[in-house]
Scaffold this active site. Structure first.
Site, PDB file in Angstrom:
ATOM      1  N   ALA A  33       0.830  -1.212   0.000  1.00 50.37           N
ATOM      2  CA  ALA A  33       0.000   0.000   0.000  1.00 50.37           C
ATOM      3  C   ALA A  33       0.857   1.250   0.000  1.00 50.37           C
ATOM      4  O   ALA A  33       2.037   1.200   0.344  1.00 50.37           O
ATOM      5  CB  ALA A  33      -0.914   0.016   1.223  1.00 50.37           C
ATOM      6  N   ASN A  34       0.259   2.361  -0.399  1.00 50.14           N
ATOM      7  CA  ASN A  34       0.875   3.676  -0.211  1.00 50.14           C
ATOM      8  C   ASN A  34       0.400   4.238   1.119  1.00 50.14           C
ATOM      9  O   ASN A  34      -0.673   3.877   1.607  1.00 50.14           O
ATOM     10  CB  ASN A  34       0.414   4.644  -1.311  1.00 50.14           C
ATOM     11  CG  ASN A  34       1.106   4.395  -2.631  1.00 50.14           C
ATOM     12  OD1 ASN A  34       1.616   3.318  -2.888  1.00 50.14           O
ATOM     13  ND2 ASN A  34       1.102   5.408  -3.465  1.00 50.14           N
ATOM     14  N   ARG A  35       1.165   5.174   1.650  1.00 49.19           N
ATOM     15  CA  ARG A  35       0.768   5.886   2.850  1.00 49.19           C
ATOM     16  C   ARG A  35      -0.285   6.929   2.473  1.00 49.19           C
ATOM     17  O   ARG A  35      -0.013   7.790   1.639  1.00 49.19           O
ATOM     18  CB  ARG A  35       1.999   6.610   3.381  1.00 49.19           C
ATOM     19  CG  ARG A  35       2.231   6.489   4.833  1.00 49.19           C
ATOM     20  CD  ARG A  35       3.473   7.257   5.212  1.00 49.19           C
ATOM     21  NE  ARG A  35       4.648   6.418   5.339  1.00 49.19           N
ATOM     22  CZ  ARG A  35       4.829   5.524   6.292  1.00 49.19           C
ATOM     23  NH1 ARG A  35       3.910   5.310   7.208  1.00 49.19           N
ATOM     24  NH2 ARG A  35       5.938   4.808   6.344  1.00 49.19           N
TER      25      ARG A  35
END
Ligand code: CTP
Ligand code: CA
Length: 221
Positions: A33-35
């Site tokens: 995932a991205n932040r």
């Protein structure tokens, strides 16, 4: 008139917003995932609804309440986000705020991957995810105004401007993430259009949202 006083400038318009990260499964318990907190996208959806628009908010996994008057569709992965976005078309305006994972695991495992004690690490092959913004730009149902976001840590406006052209978006909102904005309540953005760039002061995400929605309402009025 009343409508003007209430700033219902987007009355009768359909605004589509993506927000939050996507989660790309590696196995049933792990993901890539991205932040992203989703706060800026949710604030934009709220501001669009407050301006009288019908709003569809396609949200990745976040811990946020649905804003008043917003239709929310929850998704996990980039491919699910693309499908939900396409299902929500047509839209007068699309604002792609989501921090979409660029890659997913090429072959997600059906069962939890186990450590076997040998110290060997499992291989992780990646596949590129669809680009939702670029897909919308090419769609026969391209929204009237297509707005992307770009979180950048350096050369913020130059990178955003190149991204705008590459993805064929109308606008890119360049988000300067060189400071401490991830998950915070303030944002520093520049609105990059073909005609030029407008830089906004650092301000709370709700005010960034209101300013962007005002600018959008002016544009499509
Ligand atoms: N975006 C998208 N689908 C993707 C990746 C990005 O719709 N698979 C959208 C984002 O929601 C955002 C814009 O494209 O509106 C820019 O995202 P960004 O990650 O900054 O662009 P990339 O082309 O992925 O470039 P980078 O290599 O900097 O990550
Ligand atoms: Ca990216």
């Amino acid at each position: 008139d009343f409508a003007g006083e209430m700033h219902r400038d987007l009355y009768g318009k359909h605004v589509l917003v993506t927000a939050g990260p996507t989660h790309e499964p590696i196995d049933p318990v792990r993901y890539i995932a991205n932040r992203s907190s989703g706060k800026q996208g949710f604030a934009i959806a709220a501001a669009a609804a407050a301006a009288g628009a019908r709003v569809t908010l396609v949200a990745g996994p976040v811990n946020l309440e649905t804003p008043q008057g917003v239709d929310r569709v929850d998704v996990e992965s980039a491919r699910e986000m693309l499908a939900a976005v396409e299902a929500a078309l047509p839209a007068d305006v699309a604002i792609m705020v989501a921090a979409v994972a660029d890659w997913r695991a090429a072959d997600a495992a059906d069962q939890k991957i186990k450590k076997d004690g040998s110290g060997e690490v499992p291989p992780l092959a990646l596949a590129e995810n669809p680009d939702i913004l670029a897909t919308l730009a090419k769609s026969p149902q391209r929204p009237g105004l297509l707005v992307g976001f770009a979180a950048e840590t350096e050369n913020v406006v130059a990178h955003a401007s190149a991204k705008r052209e590459r993805k064929d978006a109308d606008w890119i909102v360049a988000n300067d993430v060189s400071g401490d904005v991830m998950g915070g309540d303030a944002n520093t953005v520049h609105i990059v259009t073909k005609a030029g760039t407008t830089s906004l002061e650092t301000m709370p995400k709700a005010r960034v949202a209101a300013a962007l929605i005002d600018r959008i309402a002016d544009e499509i009025a």
